[in-house]
Design an enzyme around this catalytic site. Structure first.
Site, PDB file in Angstrom:
ATOM      1  N   ASP A 121      -5.853   6.043  -1.224  1.00  0.00           N
ATOM      2  CA  ASP A 121      -5.092   6.056  -2.462  1.00  0.00           C
ATOM      3  C   ASP A 121      -3.692   6.599  -2.169  1.00  0.00           C
ATOM      4  OD1 ASP A 121      -4.924   6.193  -5.556  1.00  0.00           O
ATOM      5  OD2 ASP A 121      -4.410   8.224  -4.895  1.00  0.00           O
ATOM      6  N   ALA A 122      -2.680   5.923  -2.682  1.00  0.00           N
ATOM      7  CA  ALA A 122      -1.301   6.292  -2.368  1.00  0.00           C
ATOM      8  C   ALA A 122      -0.988   7.729  -2.791  1.00  0.00           C
ATOM      9  CB  ALA A 122      -0.331   5.320  -3.032  1.00  0.00           C
ATOM     10  N   ASP A 145       5.024  -1.153  -3.887  1.00  0.00           N
ATOM     11  CA  ASP A 145       4.575  -2.480  -4.312  1.00  0.00           C
ATOM     12  C   ASP A 145       3.186  -2.335  -4.928  1.00  0.00           C
ATOM     13  OD1 ASP A 145       4.431  -5.189  -4.687  1.00  0.00           O
ATOM     14  OD2 ASP A 145       3.901  -5.663  -2.611  1.00  0.00           O
TER      15      ASP A 145
END
Length: 547
Positions: free
Chosen positions: A383-384, A402
């Protein structure tokens, strides 16, 4: 003197006030009723969670869907309890009938909701809200039926052995709440991953019908007339027949529904641990389309314009180390690798299956220029937000965000002030951040909330927009396949620590030529975005999301 009474003729139900004629001891009968309560409560919660999960997937905005389902269902449960008071004299027959109807409605709810979405979703007009109306209808009906269970079960358990009302309620609710716990845990950890939403609902309905019918016909058959017994048997057999037939045909149904949603050119359709991934086209000259959870993420006919507008302005300057958040399809990485001076590209993608397809699917890997075969590209499956918390500070010259649209509830934390604070920490002092912020024309408040949130995180911002080229669709990731007359555009924000970065295209020896952007066009894109600015956009945070 009390005169002796003649025995009741066969098939005459017992009087409501008397003790039920059970085939087992009262203690065993009481245990069986509570066990039935346990199973029925588990089934009821599975229906509830299934509606929330499927509606979130089909309609989006999981917070709204959960709120609608829960509030309508709890309200309906109260109404159902009041209505069921009239059925107490016929508690056994009433409970058996309610469980048969609940099994049919709850078991088929996912099929019906998906069918309406698949076959009427692009009709427009009143049909545009068809899935939402059906969601409310199912929540209402299922809530009414679940609410009607409690008074009837209370009557049945008292018929076995009279006790104080408080003790009976405590026993009943204890079994109910424990069953709800088991159903709530079984749905995400067992039913959904092993069976999928459609089959899980059908099997839950079958279990509901079997347990409800067995409890009444096996334990309280003495309370039923012969006609009522046969009607209840016939109803349960019919319900089980419908559910079994649907379970046998569910794969064919799902395939037909998928074709109705995506067209007949579906090449890849897989369910990962996180989402459904569908690829259409990409062969025989047909453009490739990539769908994630039913939303068009990439359209091969216009993706280059989107990715050039997202990546190229951020690459003007130092670009030795680049971080891409999301972008598992490899298309943003393709544009980054076109620029000289790039030594390392880190891609943080939450779904490893998307990256695997981007590597191995011939059409998708061809579209991304086999970016993942480049030794400079390194993929992290995470997860970012979680990954950035452990990222070293001042590491990246360029960060490209993005990610799914901010309007998708699951992604709101990736557009929060806290998230952009982590991003800013990972940037070098003169680094640049490029953010896809959703369409400007159709969602201006969302776009300007992203821009305002970036500024609140201490980043200088330059918003800009470019028009899309795929007629008939709302452009950009997470766009719907519903036809629209709204202007088609993508909204972006270029940001940097402190002052506003310069919005320009890379120049100099080796700089790639953009096939869709010019310096003059980029300046016009910034002016166009500023001309659409709205006042009053707030800051989105983890505890106060504004998308």
């Amino acid at each position: 003197m009390i005169e002796p009474q003649a025995p009741a003729p066969p098939g005459t139900p017992a009087h409501r006030g008397g003790r039920a004629r059970l085939p087992v001891r009262p203690g065993t009968g009481r245990f069986l009723v509570l066990a039935g309560v346990f199973v029925c409560a588990a089934c009821g919660l599975v229906y509830e969670l299934e509606l929330v999960a499927l509606a979130s997937y089909l309609i989006g905005d999981s917070v709204t869907q959960a709120s609608v389902v829960l509030s309508v269902m709890v309200f309906a449960m109260g109404i159902g309890s009041l209505v069921a008071k009239r059925l107490r004299p016929l508690a056994a027959a009433g409970f058996g009938a309610i469980e048969a109807v609940l099994a049919l409605v709850g078991g088929c709810s996912a099929l019906a909701l998906y069918a309406v979405f698949a076959w009427t979703g692009d009709w427009g007009g009143m049909w545009a809200n068809g899935p939402r109306c059906l969601l409310v209808a199912f929540s209402l009906i299922i809530g009414l039926l679940i609410g009607a269970e409690v008074p009837l079960l209370m009557e049945l358990i008292q018929r076995i052995r009279r006790q104080d009302a408080g003790g009976a309620v405590a026993d009943l609710f204890a079994a109910d709440y424990v069953g709800a716990l088991v159903g709530g845990l079984a749905f995400p950890f067992l039913l959904l991953p092993l069976l999928g939403q459609l089959s899980a609902a059908l099997i839950t309905g079958a279990v509901n019908a079997v347990v409800g019918g067995a409890l009444v016909l096996g334990l309280f058959r003495g309370d039923l007339t012969r006609r009522a017994r046969w009607l209840l048997v016939a109803a349960n057999v019919a319900v089980l027949g419908v559910l079994a037939s649907a379970a046998v045909l569910v794969d064919d149904f799902e395939r037909a529904a998928r074709h109705a949603v995506y067209g007949w050119d579906v090449r890849v359709a897989i369910r990962t641990e996180l989402q459904e991934v569908v690829i259409t086209g990409g062969t025989h000259g047909r453009p490739l389309d990539l769908f994630l959870d039913g939303r068009l993420r990439v359209s091969g006919s216009d993706e280059r314009r989107y990715h050039e507008a997202l990546v190229h302005p951020a690459m003007s300057g130092e670009r030795s180390r680049v971080l891409i958040l999301g972008g598992g399809d490899g298309l943003a990485a393709r544009e980054v690798l076109r620029h000289p001076g790039v030594h390392r590209v880190d891609v943080v993608e939450v779904d490893a299956e998307v990256v695997r397809l981007a590597r191995r699917d011939p059409a998708l890997s061809g579209l991304n220029g086999h970016a993942y075969d480049d030794n400079r590209v390194h993929v992290m499956t995470d997860d970012a937000f979680h990954w950035l918390r452990a990222a070293p500070p001042a590491t990246y010259d360029v960060i490209v965000s993005d990610l799914p649209d901010p309007g998708i509830t699951a992604g709101t934390k990736l557009y929060s002030q806290e998230f952009y604070g982590l991003v800013g920490r990972a940037l070098t002092p003169h680094g640049r951040l490029a953010v896809h912020a959703g369409p400007v024309s159709s969602s201006p408040r969302v776009f300007w909330t992203v821009e305002r949130t970036l500024r609140a995180a201490g980043l200088g911002t330059v918003p800009y927009r470019v028009t899309g080229g795929d007629a008939g669709f709302t452009p950009g990731p997470d766009r719907s396949t519903v036809r629209t007359r709204a202007p088609r555009d993508w909204g972006f924000v270029l940001a940097g620590p402190g002052e506003r970065p310069a919005l320009r295209l890379p120049a100099g020896e080796g700089a790639p030529r953009s096939g869709t952007l010019t310096r003059k066009g980029l300046s016009a894109a910034a002016r166009a975005a500023e001309g659409m600015r709205i006042a009053g956009a707030g800051v989105s945070t983890l505890v106060h999301p504004r998308y």
